[in-house]
Design an enzyme around this catalytic site. Sequence first.
Site, PDB file in Angstrom:
ATOM      1  N   CYS A  63       0.829  -1.197   0.000  1.00  0.00           N
ATOM      2  CA  CYS A  63       0.000   0.000   0.000  1.00  0.00           C
ATOM      3  C   CYS A  63       0.862   1.244   0.000  1.00  0.00           C
ATOM      4  O   CYS A  63       2.081   1.191   0.035  1.00  0.00           O
ATOM      5  CB  CYS A  63      -0.912   0.011   1.227  1.00  0.00           C
ATOM      6  SG  CYS A  63      -1.885  -1.495   1.435  1.00  0.00           S
ATOM      7  N   ARG A 116      -4.723   1.205  -1.197  1.00  0.00           N
ATOM      8  CA  ARG A 116      -4.612  -0.214  -0.876  1.00  0.00           C
ATOM      9  C   ARG A 116      -4.381  -1.104  -2.087  1.00  0.00           C
ATOM     10  O   ARG A 116      -5.067  -0.971  -3.099  1.00  0.00           O
ATOM     11  CB  ARG A 116      -5.885  -0.696  -0.156  1.00  0.00           C
ATOM     12  CG  ARG A 116      -5.722  -2.132   0.368  1.00  0.00           C
ATOM     13  CD  ARG A 116      -6.952  -2.650   1.049  1.00  0.00           C
ATOM     14  NE  ARG A 116      -6.670  -3.939   1.679  1.00  0.00           N
ATOM     15  CZ  ARG A 116      -7.564  -4.869   1.932  1.00  0.00           C
ATOM     16  NH1 ARG A 116      -8.834  -4.672   1.636  1.00  0.00           N
ATOM     17  NH2 ARG A 116      -7.209  -5.996   2.502  1.00  0.00           N
ATOM     18  N   ASN A 175       1.337   0.187   5.637  1.00  0.00           N
ATOM     19  CA  ASN A 175       1.921  -0.305   4.392  1.00  0.00           C
ATOM     20  C   ASN A 175       2.842  -1.462   4.746  1.00  0.00           C
ATOM     21  O   ASN A 175       3.832  -1.264   5.452  1.00  0.00           O
ATOM     22  CB  ASN A 175       2.707   0.814   3.696  1.00  0.00           C
ATOM     23  CG  ASN A 175       3.575   0.307   2.560  1.00  0.00           C
ATOM     24  OD1 ASN A 175       3.261  -0.682   1.919  1.00  0.00           O
ATOM     25  ND2 ASN A 175       4.683   0.985   2.314  1.00  0.00           N
ATOM     26  N   GLY A 176       2.516  -2.668   4.283  1.00  0.00           N
ATOM     27  CA  GLY A 176       3.391  -3.798   4.548  1.00  0.00           C
ATOM     28  C   GLY A 176       2.621  -5.066   4.846  1.00  0.00           C
ATOM     29  O   GLY A 176       1.435  -5.189   4.531  1.00  0.00           O
ATOM     30  N   GLU A 177       3.313  -6.011   5.462  1.00  0.00           N
ATOM     31  CA  GLU A 177       2.711  -7.282   5.860  1.00  0.00           C
ATOM     32  C   GLU A 177       3.304  -7.707   7.202  1.00  0.00           C
ATOM     33  O   GLU A 177       4.514  -7.599   7.419  1.00  0.00           O
ATOM     34  CB  GLU A 177       3.007  -8.390   4.830  1.00  0.00           C
ATOM     35  CG  GLU A 177       2.530  -8.106   3.426  1.00  0.00           C
ATOM     36  CD  GLU A 177       1.016  -8.144   3.272  1.00  0.00           C
ATOM     37  OE1 GLU A 177       0.339  -8.628   4.201  1.00  0.00           O
ATOM     38  OE2 GLU A 177       0.523  -7.682   2.226  1.00  0.00           O
ATOM     39  N   SER A 184      11.674 -12.333  -3.380  1.00  0.00           N
ATOM     40  CA  SER A 184      13.000 -12.054  -3.931  1.00  0.00           C
ATOM     41  C   SER A 184      14.071 -12.651  -3.032  1.00  0.00           C
ATOM     42  O   SER A 184      13.794 -13.119  -1.926  1.00  0.00           O
ATOM     43  CB  SER A 184      13.216 -10.537  -4.054  1.00  0.00           C
ATOM     44  OG  SER A 184      13.622  -9.989  -2.809  1.00  0.00           O
ATOM     45  N   GLY A 185      15.314 -12.601  -3.484  1.00  0.00           N
ATOM     46  CA  GLY A 185      16.438 -13.112  -2.700  1.00  0.00           C
ATOM     47  C   GLY A 185      17.280 -12.026  -2.077  1.00  0.00           C
ATOM     48  O   GLY A 185      18.421 -12.283  -1.665  1.00  0.00           O
TER      49      GLY A 185
END
Length: 632
Positions: free
Chosen positions: A2, A50, A75-77, A363-364
Site C-alpha cells: 500500500c 490499498r 503499508n506492509g505485511e 525475492s532473494g
Amino acid sequence: MCGIAGLFHFETVKPVDPKRVERMTDALAHRGPDGSGVWTAPGVGLGHRRLSIIDLEGSPQPMHSADGRAVIVFNGEIYNYRALRRELEQGGAVFRTDGDTETILAAWQKWGPDCLSRLDGMFVFALYDLERRQLFLARDRLGVKPLYLARLEGGALAFASEMKGLLAHPLMRRQIDPLAIEDYMTWGYVPDHRAMLKGVEKLPAGHFLLLEHGREPGPPRQWWDVSFAERERGRTEDLSAQLLHLMREGVTSRMVADVPLGAFLSGGVDSSSVVALMSEASTAPVTSCSIGFDVESVDETRHARQVAELFGTDHHERIVSADQFGEIDRIAAIFDEPFADASALPTLRVCELAREHVTVALSGDGVDEAFAGYRRQLFQMREEQARMFLPSALREPVFGALGRLWPKADWAPRPLRARTTLLSLAASGEAGYARALAILAPEQREPLYGETLIRERGAYRAEQPFEKLMREAPARSGLDRAQYADLKFWLPGDILTKTDRTSMAVALEAREPLLDHRLIEFAARLPHRQRLRGNTGKWLVKHTMERYLPEDILYRQKQGFVTPLAEWFRGPLAGEARAIASSELLTGSGWFARKALSRLADDHIAGRSDHGRVLWQLLMLERSLRHLQPSA
C-alpha cells in the site's frame, strides 16, 4: 502492499483539510490501485491507498480499533499476525476482520511502542491514538518499506510512502539540498540520513517517532539493531541445520497471501534458494519469473531455466533488449530522488513480467549483505589483515604515494587496476571500505564540482557519516563493521529502495524472505569462516543449499543484472552525454563545472576513459532535478 500519507499538527491543533490528504494519497495510487480512504480529526489526517493481499474485502483503511480509540494506516505485511492475534484474543482483544492491520491496532493498545518487537514483517504505519492524542510512526527493522517526513509552515508534519506524496501538498518547498548532491555523487543514491529536498527526512530503518500535539517533535528513536558482537558456536553441520530452519521459516511465512504468489528467479544462489524452499513447501508448482537480455554475455536465463526445470516451476521469462535507455524519464519519475543504480531498469522489467502472473513475488535480497557475498567484503577482510601487520605510519606514505601515482587504468585487466586497493590500504579500515563502496572517491568528484556546490557543501564529505557508522558498529572485526554498514547504509538506501519503487510502480508486492530478522541476527553471529572461506562468500548458505541446488548454480561467479552503460554513451546516448555539460540544471546552478563535464563526456566518447557510470549518474541527476523542480 500500500501507500500511506498524512498530516499532523504538533504546534497548534488545526483542522486538517481532507482534500489535501486525498491529493497526497492520490499521488501514491500506483502503490494501491484497489482502494483508498481518508480520515481526519482535529490536528490529524491519515490517508491510504490499498493493494489487497490478505483479507481482500474485510480490511479497508484507515482502520479503527474495535473500541474506536485508535486509527491506523499501514503499508506492509505482518507475517506472524495470526499467532499474535491468538495471544491478544486470550487477553480479551476483539477482532472484526481477518487481516493483519487490526492486529497492529490491538498490539499497540496492549503494549504501546513495545509492540514493535513483537511484529515480524515489513512495515511502515501511522497510528493515531485518540485517547492519548499521540501519533505513532514506525518503520520495520531493515527498512524494507519507506517513509518520508517533512515539516511544513504552521507547525505541521507531513508524511508519505514516497516523496511524490509530499510534493502533492501545496506548502511543500522544493529547495535542493547541496549536501544531498555530495551524497548522491559519492554513492549513486541519496542515503537514508538525507533527502534530496531541504526539510525532508526519511524515518530510519528500525526507528519510530511518537508525536504529541503541543510538543516539538524529538528525534526518531531506535527500537531494533543488529549486533555482530557475539559469535555462534557449534559444528558446521549444526550451524547449517539452524540456517536451513531459519531460511525455511523466512520463506514459508512469506507465502501467506489471498492472491497469486510467485518468485523472481535470476538463476543465482539467492533467488534459486528461495524457489527451492518455496517448491518444498508448496503442493502446487511455484510461479517463477526471469528476465534475459539479447546480448549473450550478460544473459543468465539458461541458469534460471535450469533451476525452473529442476523444481518444476510454472516458469515465465522474457528476453528484452539491452538498450533500455528509453525508460530514463520513467525511472526518474518512479524514484523521485536521483537513483543511479542502472540495474533498476531490468528490475522494473522483471517486476512488469511478474505482475502479469502474480500479485506477490518473493525475492532473494539481503543474503550478500548478511552472509558476506560481495567481493568488496572479501577484499576488506584481507586489507584489514594487512593493516594489522603494517603500522599506519608506514602505510599512508608508502601506499598513499603509490596509489596517487598509479594510473586509473579502466581498460586494464582487473589485477592491474590496483589504484583503489593501494589508496584503501593507506587509509583506515572505515575509509578504505567507503572507497570500495563509492562510485566516485573525493579526488574523482571534486574536479566536477562548481564553485557554488563547493561553497555550500563546506567541510562536509559524504564518507563522514558512513565511516562514523562503521566505527560505532556493535562489531568485533573489520568484516563485521563492513557488513554492518552494508545492512544499515547500502541495503535500505540502494537495494531495498530499488525493489520497493520498481515493484510498487506496477502494483506488485515484493517480499524478502531472506531478510527475516532472526536470519539476519543469526548471520551476524557466525564466525568469519562460516561466512567467507577462501574466495567463497556466503559459504554456509552455499554449503547448506548443496542438498537442493547443483554446483554450477551455487559456485559460479556472481553476475547480477548488467547494463551496458559504456556502450550506450558511446552510441545512442552520446548526444545525451554531451548535453550534460550544457545542462542549466547542473552547470547553470553553479553546482558543476561546465568544462569538467564536457571533458568527461569527450574522453568517454573517444574511448580514452570509461566514464559510463558517472555519465549515467549525472544524467539521472539531471532528470530528477527536472522532476523535483518542474518550474526550472
